[in-house]
Design an enzyme around this catalytic site. Structure first.
Site, PDB file in Angstrom:
ATOM      1  CD  GLU A 442       0.491   4.733   1.518  1.00  0.00           C
ATOM      2  OE1 GLU A 442       1.564   4.271   1.082  1.00  0.00           O
ATOM      3  OE2 GLU A 442      -0.038   4.359   2.568  1.00  0.00           O
TER       4      GLU A 442
HETATM    5  C1  LIG Z   1       4.111   2.366  -9.547  1.00  0.00           C
HETATM    6  C2  LIG Z   1       3.599   1.606  -8.351  1.00  0.00           C
HETATM    7  C3  LIG Z   1       4.309   1.678  -7.161  1.00  0.00           C
HETATM    8  C4  LIG Z   1       3.865   0.955  -6.048  1.00  0.00           C
HETATM    9  N1  LIG Z   1       4.622   0.942  -4.900  1.00  0.00           N
HETATM   10  C5  LIG Z   1       4.298   0.071  -3.914  1.00  0.00           C
HETATM   11  C6  LIG Z   1       5.189  -0.150  -2.806  1.00  0.00           C
HETATM   12  O1  LIG Z   1       6.255   0.477  -2.704  1.00  0.00           O
HETATM   13  N2  LIG Z   1       4.847  -1.078  -1.874  1.00  0.00           N
HETATM   14  C7  LIG Z   1       3.691  -1.794  -1.957  1.00  0.00           C
HETATM   15  O2  LIG Z   1       3.450  -2.624  -1.093  1.00  0.00           O
HETATM   16  N3  LIG Z   1       2.814  -1.608  -2.982  1.00  0.00           N
HETATM   17  C8  LIG Z   1       3.105  -0.705  -3.961  1.00  0.00           C
HETATM   18  N4  LIG Z   1       2.262  -0.534  -5.033  1.00  0.00           N
HETATM   19  C9  LIG Z   1       1.011  -1.293  -5.080  1.00  0.00           C
HETATM   20  C10 LIG Z   1      -0.227  -0.416  -4.897  1.00  0.00           C
HETATM   21  O3  LIG Z   1      -0.295   0.024  -3.569  1.00  0.00           O
HETATM   22  C11 LIG Z   1      -1.435  -1.242  -5.346  1.00  0.00           C
HETATM   23  O4  LIG Z   1      -1.378  -1.317  -6.756  1.00  0.00           O
HETATM   24  C12 LIG Z   1      -2.753  -0.637  -4.878  1.00  0.00           C
HETATM   25  O5  LIG Z   1      -2.886  -0.769  -3.493  1.00  0.00           O
HETATM   26  C13 LIG Z   1      -3.971  -1.273  -5.557  1.00  0.00           C
HETATM   27  O6  LIG Z   1      -3.926  -2.663  -5.487  1.00  0.00           O
HETATM   28  P1  LIG Z   1      -4.166  -3.532  -6.820  1.00  0.00           P
HETATM   29  O7  LIG Z   1      -3.227  -2.998  -7.850  1.00  0.00           O
HETATM   30  O8  LIG Z   1      -4.062  -4.951  -6.474  1.00  0.00           O
HETATM   31  O9  LIG Z   1      -5.612  -3.168  -7.284  1.00  0.00           O
HETATM   32  P2  LIG Z   1      -6.950  -3.883  -6.771  1.00  0.00           P
HETATM   33  O10 LIG Z   1      -6.925  -3.994  -5.293  1.00  0.00           O
HETATM   34  O11 LIG Z   1      -7.169  -5.110  -7.565  1.00  0.00           O
HETATM   35  O12 LIG Z   1      -8.041  -2.811  -7.171  1.00  0.00           O
HETATM   36  C14 LIG Z   1      -8.628  -2.710  -8.475  1.00  0.00           C
HETATM   37  C15 LIG Z   1      -9.807  -1.745  -8.407  1.00  0.00           C
HETATM   38  O13 LIG Z   1     -10.810  -2.277  -7.518  1.00  0.00           O
HETATM   39  C16 LIG Z   1     -11.098  -1.350  -6.486  1.00  0.00           C
HETATM   40  N5  LIG Z   1     -11.314  -2.078  -5.236  1.00  0.00           N
HETATM   41  C17 LIG Z   1     -10.572  -3.064  -4.723  1.00  0.00           C
HETATM   42  N6  LIG Z   1     -11.089  -3.470  -3.547  1.00  0.00           N
HETATM   43  C18 LIG Z   1     -12.183  -2.722  -3.332  1.00  0.00           C
HETATM   44  C19 LIG Z   1     -13.134  -2.653  -2.273  1.00  0.00           C
HETATM   45  N7  LIG Z   1     -13.070  -3.441  -1.199  1.00  0.00           N
HETATM   46  N8  LIG Z   1     -14.137  -1.745  -2.389  1.00  0.00           N
HETATM   47  C20 LIG Z   1     -14.210  -0.917  -3.440  1.00  0.00           C
HETATM   48  N9  LIG Z   1     -13.333  -0.937  -4.458  1.00  0.00           N
HETATM   49  C21 LIG Z   1     -12.330  -1.825  -4.395  1.00  0.00           C
HETATM   50  C22 LIG Z   1      -9.890  -0.443  -6.403  1.00  0.00           C
HETATM   51  O14 LIG Z   1     -10.212   0.841  -5.863  1.00  0.00           O
HETATM   52  C23 LIG Z   1      -9.454  -0.378  -7.853  1.00  0.00           C
HETATM   53  O15 LIG Z   1     -10.176   0.607  -8.530  1.00  0.00           O
HETATM   54  C24 LIG Z   1       2.666   0.213  -6.137  1.00  0.00           C
HETATM   55  C25 LIG Z   1       1.951   0.178  -7.337  1.00  0.00           C
HETATM   56  C26 LIG Z   1       2.415   0.828  -8.440  1.00  0.00           C
HETATM   57  C27 LIG Z   1       1.662   0.711  -9.744  1.00  0.00           C
END
Ligand SMILES: Cc1cc2nc3c(=O)[nH]c(=O)nc-3n(C[C@H](O)[C@H](O)[C@H](O)COP(=O)(O)OP(=O)(O)OC[C@H]3O[C@@H](n4cnc5c(N)ncnc54)[C@H](O)[C@@H]3O)c2cc1C
Length: 599
Positions: A442
């Site tokens: 989220e």
């Molecule tokens: C158990 C689980 C349930 C989930 N449920 C849902 C769901 O129901 N629906 C859905 O759509 N998604 C869902 N998600 C996805 C979740 O919302 C994403 O994992 C989350 O938004 C982070 O994206 P990412 O994993 O690609 O990490 P990334 O975006 O790759 O981030 C990696 C790191 O980089 C940092 N970062 C990235 N971009 C920036 C920036 N611009 N500036 C500073 N820091 C940055 C982040 O803060 C993080 O620390 C779920 C994930 C999990 C693990």
């Protein structure tokens, strides 16, 4: 492990003293209810979740949800399906929704307290309900009447669950990178093709249909977030008479093996392997991100609440353990006797840190839920606008601080258990494992901090944050009048507020000149802001409790405990604010110019 007991004394303290439930009941949509009815509903719900849902928490963790690669079906842990059927039969999911669609027509605040109860009972189980409520919220605001009539009644009862499909392999925090395609078919429908990952309860066996809300791009959509549209893609298509029709072209091709919330299936969803899933546009093309934003405040508050809930459950376990486990001799205890670890100063420090943090989280979450209700329903448009500003400002605080504290408090619970805290059989590691995802999904907490600094502080040229800080300052005369007992709260809050105001000015000034400087300190700034917000609400709690003591109302022991806990928070936790000034104001060079890869 302790059985879950809903903490109604504290819940009702907040409802009676920090928010105004009576005022909410005077708003047009809530005139049919009163504060006593609300309490009765909450107590009944508390009984239901502690008897039916809480006992499945540990077994759900051990068993997890299971995906069958041959059928692509997902089986939830034993007992989930039956418990969910009871949840639907009792109508709990619909309580905060419009009566026109079969809901109970209660304020969002009541829905939030109910979310706390079910989430504390069983985080993983609660997530289907949570995602469904988010989907309902979006449809209520943006879908046309035809779609609402087809989908909302069964989603409001919980007979069909909802999902939110944003994330893709290349589109996590950067939702604008979504690639899933939506091609119009000329008959009002779209063909959806693409892969979504991490979709919570994307597939399961608890309901006959699952309604996916999917972000996708139409062929001529502009790049980035401006070109994203939002679609309903049901697992089973729905016939005109409301019965279920053909299976749609969407499948859960696998689920993740996670460190926590194991009973909640986290699904890889494939749309259109057989040519395209049928989707129905919500609202207008290219406005999907705007629609997401309208439900984001509610969804982020609900995830913040998860931090509160998992912390509460861990606290109940740790408190019971500390009152049973004997070890060593506490200062002053008779020779030759081992003491309950509860008597050791360091264990008391940990327990008090947990308790005070939980009370502060609950206050933040409920006050924010009340802000949402007032922003939506108050008859005076100026008050609605003012409260909407508060909602916008405090959303990253509620989400990020409460989920960070969820991790810290569950970690403290492990510490209190000692070695047994590291042993799965004790049940305590589950709380920590369950908590760890909350700062990530989220919108990661890093993204929340950027939102606070980059979007929320500049609202109305800094006027929104200025008004909020003035509101905190306005408590000072009452704290002075309250006398000696609250003087430590008063002085610490005043000092922390001055520091926050000065630091906010620094962030606003430097954010315009060099956004990188402000972003470098965004996370410690969010922590500072959260601590002051929490300190303010703890101070208000202490004032209210003192008022009750002076008037001889309420349970005196509980009121004294509220004052003592607020003092602990303001005198021992709030001063952390001073140590955060340096990391917030260190500037860009302190982070960006250090060669991290040289080690
Ligand atoms: C158990 C689980 C349930 C989930 N449920 C849902 C769901 O129901 N629906 C859905 O759509 N998604 C869902 N998600 C996805 C979740 O919302 C994403 O994992 C989350 O938004 C982070 O994206 P990412 O994993 O690609 O990490 P990334 O975006 O790759 O981030 C990696 C790191 O980089 C940092 N970062 C990235 N971009 C920036 C920036 N611009 N500036 C500073 N820091 C940055 C982040 O803060 C993080 O620390 C779920 C994930 C999990 C693990």
């Amino acid at each position: 492990m302790a059985d879950y007991k809903p903490p109604f004394r504290d819940i009702f303290f907040v409802l009676d003293n920090l928010v105004d439930v009576g005022e909410l009941c005077e708003f047009e949509p809530f005139k049919h209810i009163d504060p006593d009815t609300i309490k009765a509903v909450l107590e009944e719900d508390g009984r239901f979740v502690s008897e039916v849902i809480a006992p499945l928490n540990r077994s759900g963790d051990l068993e997890g949800s299971v995906h069958d690669p041959k059928t692509n079906e997902v089986t939830t842990p034993e007992g989930f399906k039956e418990a969910y059927a009871q949840y639907v039969a009792a109508g709990w999911g619909g309580v905060p929704f419009d009566q026109a669609y079969g809901g109970g027509g209660f304020p969002w605040l009541v829905g939030i307290v109910m979310q706390e109860l079910i989430t504390t009972a069983n985080v993983a189980f609660s997530m289907s309900a949570l995602l469904t409520q988010g989907a309902i919220d979006l449809l209520l605001h943006h879908a046309d009447e035809g779609l609402k009539e087809i989908y909302l009644p069964k989603m409001v009862t919980g007979e069909w669950t909802g999902t939110m499909n944003l994330t893709e392999p290349e589109a996590g925090s950067d939702v604008g990178a979504v690639r899933t395609k939506a091609v119009p078919q000329g008959d009002g429908t779209y063909k959806i093709t693409g892969t979504k990952i991490f979709i919570t309860f994307g597939e399961h066996d608890m309901t006959e249909n699952v309604i996916h809300l999917v972000l996708a791009r139409t062929p001529d959509a502009p790049p980035g977030t401006k070109g994203i549209s939002c679609f309903i893609v049901p697992k089973y298509l729905v016939n005109e008479d409301g019965t279920l029709g053909e299976r749609n072209d969407v499948a859960c091709v696998s689920i993740e093996h996670k460190m926590g919330i194991k009973a909640s299936p986290t699904c890889v969803m494939s749309y259109g392997d057989e040519g395209g899933a049928t989707g129905y546009l919500i609202g207008e093309e290219n406005r999907g991100m705007r629609y997401m934003f309208t439900m984001m405040n509610n969804a982020r508050l609900s995830v913040g609440l998860e931090g509160l809930s998992v912390a509460e459950r861990a606290y109940q376990d740790a408190l019971q353990y500390a009152q049973e486990r004997r070890q060593g001799r506490a200062p002053g205890a008779p020779a030759g006797e081992s003491s309950l670890i509860f008597e050791h100063p360091d264990v008391r420090r940990m327990l008090l840190t947990m308790k005070a943090t939980i009370e502060a989280m609950r206050a933040i979450v409920y006050v924010q839920a009340e802000n949402i209700d007032i922003a939506n329903h108050h008859p005076d448009p100026d008050i609605r606008e003012y409260r909407q500003h508060q909602v916008d400002l405090l959303t990253p605080i509620a989400k990020a601080w409460c989920t960070d504290m969820g991790v810290e408090v569950t970690s403290l619970a492990i510490q209190i258990y000692g070695g047994m805290g590291f042993v799965e059989e004790s049940g305590v590691p589950q709380h920590f494992r369950d908590a760890r995802i909350m700062p990530i999904y989220e919108g990661t907490n890093g993204i929340q901090a950027m939102d606070l600094v980059g979007r929320k502080l500049p609202l109305e040229g800094g006027g929104v944050v200025g008004e909020f800080l003035s509101q905190i300052a306005m408590l000072d005369p009452s704290l002075i009048r309250a006398g000696e007992e609250l003087s430590g709260i008063r002085s610490n809050l005043a000092e922390a507020l001055t520091t926050l105001a000065d630091t906010t000015n620094w962030v606003l000034r430097n954010g315009t000149k060099d956004p990188r400087a402000a972003l470098s300190g965004a996370t410690p700034y969010l922590r500072m802001f959260s601590l002051v917000t929490a300190g303010w609400l703890m101070a208000r709690s202490a004032l209210a409790a003192k008022g009750h003591l002076d008037a001889g109302t309420g349970d005196a022991a509980h009121m004294q405990a509220k004052i003592d806990t607020a003092r602990f928070f303001c005198e021992q936790i709030l001063p952390q604010v001073q140590g955060l000034v340096a990391p917030v104001t260190a500037g860009t060079e302190a982070l960006m110019d250090i060669p991290i890869d040289q080690y």
